[in-house]
Design a protein around this motif. Sequence first.
Motif, short mmCIF file in Angstrom:
data_model
loop_
_atom_site.label_atom_id
_atom_site.label_comp_id
_atom_site.label_asym_id
_atom_site.label_seq_id
_atom_site.Cartn_x
_atom_site.Cartn_y
_atom_site.Cartn_z
N ARG A 158 0.82 -1.21 0.00
CA ARG A 158 0.00 0.00 0.00
C ARG A 158 0.86 1.26 0.00
N VAL A 159 2.05 1.19 0.60
CA VAL A 159 3.00 2.32 0.50
C VAL A 159 3.34 2.53 -0.97
N ASN A 160 3.71 1.42 -1.65
CA ASN A 160 4.13 1.53 -3.05
C ASN A 160 3.00 1.96 -3.97
N ALA A 161 1.76 1.61 -3.59
CA ALA A 161 0.61 2.01 -4.41
C ALA A 161 0.23 3.48 -4.17
N GLY A 162 0.89 4.13 -3.21
CA GLY A 162 0.57 5.55 -2.93
C GLY A 162 -0.74 5.71 -2.16
N ASP A 163 -1.15 4.66 -1.44
CA ASP A 163 -2.44 4.71 -0.73
C ASP A 163 -2.40 5.55 0.55
N PHE A 164 -1.18 5.85 1.06
CA PHE A 164 -1.10 6.56 2.34
C PHE A 164 -0.93 8.07 2.16
N LEU A 165 -1.70 8.82 2.96
CA LEU A 165 -1.54 10.27 3.05
C LEU A 165 -0.23 10.56 3.78
N GLU A 166 0.07 9.75 4.78
CA GLU A 166 1.32 9.80 5.52
C GLU A 166 1.50 8.46 6.18
N TRP A 167 2.74 8.13 6.52
CA TRP A 167 2.97 6.97 7.38
C TRP A 167 4.28 7.16 8.13
N ALA A 168 4.43 6.46 9.26
CA ALA A 168 5.65 6.60 10.07
C ALA A 168 5.85 5.34 10.90
N THR A 169 7.10 5.16 11.34
CA THR A 169 7.40 4.07 12.27
C THR A 169 7.38 4.64 13.68
N VAL A 170 6.54 4.05 14.54
CA VAL A 170 6.40 4.51 15.92
C VAL A 170 6.56 3.30 16.83
N GLY A 179 8.65 1.05 16.88
CA GLY A 179 9.05 -0.15 16.15
C GLY A 179 7.98 -0.74 15.23
N ASN A 180 6.80 -0.13 15.15
CA ASN A 180 5.77 -0.62 14.22
C ASN A 180 5.41 0.51 13.25
N ARG A 181 4.86 0.12 12.09
CA ARG A 181 4.45 1.15 11.12
C ARG A 181 2.96 1.45 11.26
N TYR A 182 2.64 2.75 11.10
CA TYR A 182 1.26 3.24 11.18
C TYR A 182 1.05 4.20 10.01
N GLY A 183 -0.12 4.18 9.41
CA GLY A 183 -0.35 5.12 8.32
C GLY A 183 -1.81 5.46 8.13
N THR A 184 -2.04 6.65 7.54
CA THR A 184 -3.40 7.14 7.26
C THR A 184 -3.74 6.85 5.81
N LEU A 185 -4.84 6.17 5.59
CA LEU A 185 -5.25 5.87 4.21
C LEU A 185 -5.91 7.10 3.58
N ARG A 186 -5.38 7.48 2.44
CA ARG A 186 -5.74 8.73 1.79
C ARG A 186 -7.22 8.80 1.34
N ALA A 187 -7.71 7.73 0.72
CA ALA A 187 -9.00 7.80 0.02
C ALA A 187 -10.17 8.22 0.92
N THR A 188 -10.33 7.54 2.06
CA THR A 188 -11.49 7.89 2.92
C THR A 188 -11.36 9.28 3.50
N VAL A 189 -10.13 9.68 3.86
CA VAL A 189 -9.93 11.01 4.45
C VAL A 189 -10.37 12.08 3.45
N GLU A 190 -9.92 11.94 2.20
CA GLU A 190 -10.28 12.95 1.18
C GLU A 190 -11.79 12.97 0.94
N GLU A 191 -12.39 11.77 0.94
CA GLU A 191 -13.83 11.68 0.71
C GLU A 191 -14.60 12.41 1.84
N LYS A 192 -14.20 12.18 3.08
CA LYS A 192 -14.93 12.78 4.22
C LYS A 192 -14.74 14.29 4.25
N ILE A 193 -13.55 14.78 3.94
CA ILE A 193 -13.35 16.23 3.90
C ILE A 193 -14.25 16.83 2.81
#
Length: 186
Positions: A63-75, A77-91
């Motif tokens: 999903r990182v490679n597909a560009g699905d994340f608005l942002e992501w980070a390692t916190v 020792g694990n990775r967390y990310g926000t999926l772009r599509a739903t966020v843009e839809e709700k805004i």
Amino acid sequence: MRTGNLIIISGPSGAGKGTLVKRLASRVPEVWVSVSATTRAPRPDEIDGRDYIFLSEEEFDRRVNAGDFLEWATVHGNRYGTLRATVEEKIGEGRQVILEIDPQGAAQVKAFMPHAVLIFILAPSMKELERRIRERGAETDEQVAMRLATAVRELELVGTYDYVVENDDVLRTTDELAEIVSSLGG
Ligand code: 5GP
């Protein structure tokens, strides 16, 4: 109709962000809370799709490679990310969209969405923070130490936030957050 805003809530593990965000969402009908994806293992009380979207390392990479994340980070020792599509839809629908994400992710979003509103939640003290993390009982001593070390690093970034809110009392702090959200233009 008001245009939706993007509101980012960060703060150390144990500051009480999760509880505050849930209360805010049940109080303010326009609020919509994004569900992040993570590679962390679910805690016993967590439900896939409600608390997080739990992904394998391979699926997260895809999903990182597909560009699905608005942002992501390692916190922690694990990775967390926000999926772009739903966020843009709700805004687009005019919702007040809340992302509960760490300061690395907040900085990524703010860089290309300068109107995003950044709110940092503080615990009353480091001692209280440690007490709250231990009370949750989900972490080993080593994990608690890692979360406290991350908290110290994150506190250095408080100055980059638009609002800093101390969670001394859940009811009072929810009121303060609701006021901030209703004061936003849109
Ligand atoms: P926890 O493992 O306690 O649920 O979350 C650990 C940390 O990950 C929290 O500080 C939380 O704000 C952060 N986090 C959760 N979801 C995301 C996300 O989608 N992106 C980023 N950058 N951080 C996140």
